[in-house]
Design an enzyme around this catalytic site. Structure first.
Site, PDB file in Angstrom:
ATOM      1  N   ASP A 166      49.096  27.297  71.628  1.00 38.68           N
ATOM      2  CA  ASP A 166      49.679  27.675  70.335  1.00 38.68           C
ATOM      3  C   ASP A 166      50.279  29.070  70.350  1.00 38.68           C
ATOM      4  OD1 ASP A 166      48.742  25.197  69.386  1.00 38.68           O
ATOM      5  OD2 ASP A 166      46.755  26.090  69.181  1.00 38.68           O
ATOM      6  N   LYS A 193      55.219  28.205  72.327  1.00 33.83           N
ATOM      7  CA  LYS A 193      56.053  27.705  73.426  1.00 33.83           C
ATOM      8  C   LYS A 193      57.184  26.825  72.913  1.00 33.83           C
ATOM      9  CE  LYS A 193      52.392  26.026  75.420  1.00 33.83           C
ATOM     10  NZ  LYS A 193      51.332  26.689  74.650  1.00 33.83           N
ATOM     11  N   GLY A 216      50.363  20.349  70.637  1.00 36.74           N
ATOM     12  CA  GLY A 216      51.360  20.182  69.579  1.00 36.74           C
ATOM     13  C   GLY A 216      52.324  21.341  69.674  1.00 36.74           C
ATOM     14  N   HIS A 217      53.587  21.051  69.995  1.00 36.31           N
ATOM     15  CA  HIS A 217      54.591  22.117  70.100  1.00 36.31           C
ATOM     16  C   HIS A 217      55.478  22.061  68.872  1.00 36.31           C
ATOM     17  CE1 HIS A 217      54.385  22.425  74.778  1.00 36.31           C
ATOM     18  NE2 HIS A 217      53.232  22.605  74.180  1.00 36.31           N
ATOM     19  N   GLN A 255      49.431  23.751  76.460  1.00 37.65           N
ATOM     20  CA  GLN A 255      48.149  24.484  76.441  1.00 37.65           C
ATOM     21  C   GLN A 255      48.371  25.953  76.847  1.00 37.65           C
ATOM     22  OE1 GLN A 255      48.059  21.172  77.865  1.00 37.65           O
ATOM     23  NE2 GLN A 255      47.367  20.534  75.877  1.00 37.65           N
TER      24      GLN A 255
HETATM   25  P1  IMP Z   1      40.937  18.683  74.794  1.00 36.15           P
HETATM   26  O1  IMP Z   1      42.095  19.226  75.536  1.00 36.15           O
HETATM   27  O2  IMP Z   1      41.326  17.793  73.648  1.00 36.15           O
HETATM   28  O3  IMP Z   1      39.897  18.052  75.682  1.00 36.15           O
HETATM   29  O4  IMP Z   1      40.176  19.920  74.100  1.00 36.15           O
HETATM   30  C1  IMP Z   1      39.528  20.929  74.849  1.00 36.15           C
HETATM   31  C2  IMP Z   1      39.806  22.309  74.240  1.00 36.15           C
HETATM   32  O5  IMP Z   1      41.177  22.639  74.448  1.00 36.15           O
HETATM   33  C3  IMP Z   1      39.582  22.395  72.727  1.00 36.15           C
HETATM   34  O6  IMP Z   1      39.127  23.696  72.426  1.00 36.15           O
HETATM   35  C4  IMP Z   1      40.966  22.196  72.146  1.00 36.15           C
HETATM   36  O7  IMP Z   1      41.109  22.760  70.873  1.00 36.15           O
HETATM   37  C5  IMP Z   1      41.788  22.938  73.182  1.00 36.15           C
HETATM   38  N1  IMP Z   1      43.209  22.514  73.293  1.00 36.15           N
HETATM   39  C6  IMP Z   1      43.719  21.502  74.028  1.00 36.15           C
HETATM   40  N2  IMP Z   1      45.035  21.456  73.910  1.00 36.15           N
HETATM   41  C7  IMP Z   1      45.397  22.465  73.117  1.00 36.15           C
HETATM   42  C8  IMP Z   1      46.657  22.950  72.666  1.00 36.15           C
HETATM   43  O8  IMP Z   1      47.739  22.437  72.979  1.00 36.15           O
HETATM   44  N3  IMP Z   1      46.621  24.030  71.834  1.00 36.15           N
HETATM   45  C9  IMP Z   1      45.463  24.640  71.491  1.00 36.15           C
HETATM   46  N4  IMP Z   1      44.266  24.227  71.890  1.00 36.15           N
HETATM   47  C10 IMP Z   1      44.235  23.150  72.715  1.00 36.15           C
HETATM   48 MG    MG Z   2      50.087  23.857  69.654  1.00 32.75          MG
END
Ligand code: IMP
Ligand code: MG
Length: 343
Positions: free
Chosen positions: A19, A22, A48-49, A182
């Protein structure tokens, strides 16, 4: 200015906990530099972009935000997990289906993976995952039990060989933009384990996700927000109290989960590690307008307030990499582009 000083293969990676903005940066770069291909890398639809274009807000979880430039071919690399339903929904939302290619080797998230991610006390309860099934789908992939995109009839019209397309473009000296997802702190290897996502999120893995070898990468743009946010559980050394964030006017909610994001000040230690391990060649600072009064919509460096300029210079001084793009608002043109000066 055409493609500016950037070289044929550029990776955009996140330097914090996701977040960072990007989507906005990729949107700006694609409109401005007109890549032949924008290829999405990263874990999958847990990301989520957000990109604002034509007066609309898009929160894309699978398609590259580079869709805003109509001349770009849009690819999803084989390293990325896909949820076919989300892909099809975003094809409808963006109207960009004619330009989309999904690698046949993308592993598929099934409803059982989502169920598992949402009901596991460890994943959802302790780690605070996004509940999108990514972790369990990567487990299936490592177990050699995952379904691949090539087996999904609804995706037939999009199926392609992403590394081949990207490789052909690079050999033809065409500009390819790799859209990472991420952030560094969420990396399975380098992040705050076990409070991380299910894969490495650094530039090397983003390159591998789309089939680009390390010697073919020319530029790594590392994106930082002017402050830090984190959704889900885990260490956050520079976190501030919610009340303090509210006082600063910074209240954010996750694009995918709608959860309120934890907020903190810029973390120089995290940023230093991220610069080193991503091999950053350029830095981008986003959301400057939310932290510094008088910087909203500013498009030239000299017009930034003195405290905002001092902040940027402190970042450059400590991280030893030039800050080339500064985002000062949600619209794509709200960017200070310093590439012609600094590169
Ligand atoms: P998962 O990727 O759904 O397994 O979540 C693992 C951790 O990564 C959690 O803390 C999520 O909130 C975080 N996370 C995964 N993808 C994103 C992203 O695109 N933005 C922010 N946090 C993310
Ligand atoms: Mg995001």
């Amino acid at each position: 200015m055409g493609r500016g000083e950037s070289l044929p293969c550029m990776i955009v990676a996140g330097g914090q906990w996701g977040d960072e903005g990007k989507g906005k940066i990729v949107g700006y770069l694609t409109l401005h530099d007109k890549p032949k291909i924008v290829a999405r890398a990263g874990v999958g639809p847990n990301a989520g972009h957000t990109v604002h274009s034509l007066g609309k807000k898009f929160g894309l979880r699978q398609l590259p935000c580079g869709f805003v430039y109509e001349g770009a071919r849009l690819l999803i690399g084989p390293g990325v997990l896909i949820n076919p339903e989300v892909v099809l929904k975003e094809v409808e939302l963006t109207g960009a289906g004619d330009r989309l290619g999904v690698d046949r080797r993308c592993a598929v998230i099934e409803s059982s993976h989502i169920e598992q991610d949402r009901t596991s006390a460890h994943l959802r309860g302790k780690i605070g995952t996004t509940g999108t099934g990514c972790g369990p789908a990567n487990v299936a992939r490592v177990s050699r039990a995952a379904k691949l995109a090539g087996e999904i009839p609804e995706l037939e019209r999009f199926l392609t060989d992403v590394p081949q397309e990207v490789g052909d473009a690079l050999r033809g000296d065409e500009f390819v933009l790799v859209e990472g997802s991420q952030g560094f702190g969420l990396s399975l290897i380098y992040g705050t384990y076990p409070y991380v996502t299910s894969k490495d999120t650094s530039a090397s893995t983003l390159a591998a996700d789309v089939g680009v070898g390390p010697t073919s990468v020319d530029d790594v743009i590392l994106v930082f927000k002017a402050y830090v946010s984190r959704v889900g559980a885990g260490p956050f050394p520079t976190e501030m109290a919610q009340k303090e964030a509210e006082r600063l006017g910074i209240v954010e909610y996750g694009t995918v989960t709608g959860r309120r994001r934890r907020i903190g000040t810029f973390d120089f230690e995290l940023a230093k590690r991220a610069v080193m391990i991503n091999g950053a060649t350029q830095l981008t600072i986003t959301c400057l307008d939310r932290l510094f009064k008088g910087s909203s919509g500013v498009r030239s460096y000299g017009q930034l307030p003195a405290d905002a300029r001092a902040f940027i210079e402190r970042i450059e001084g400590k991280l030893k990499v030039p800050v080339t793009l500064i985002s000062t608002g949600r619209e794509l043109e709200n960017v200070i582009d310093l590439r012609s000066e600094k590169l």
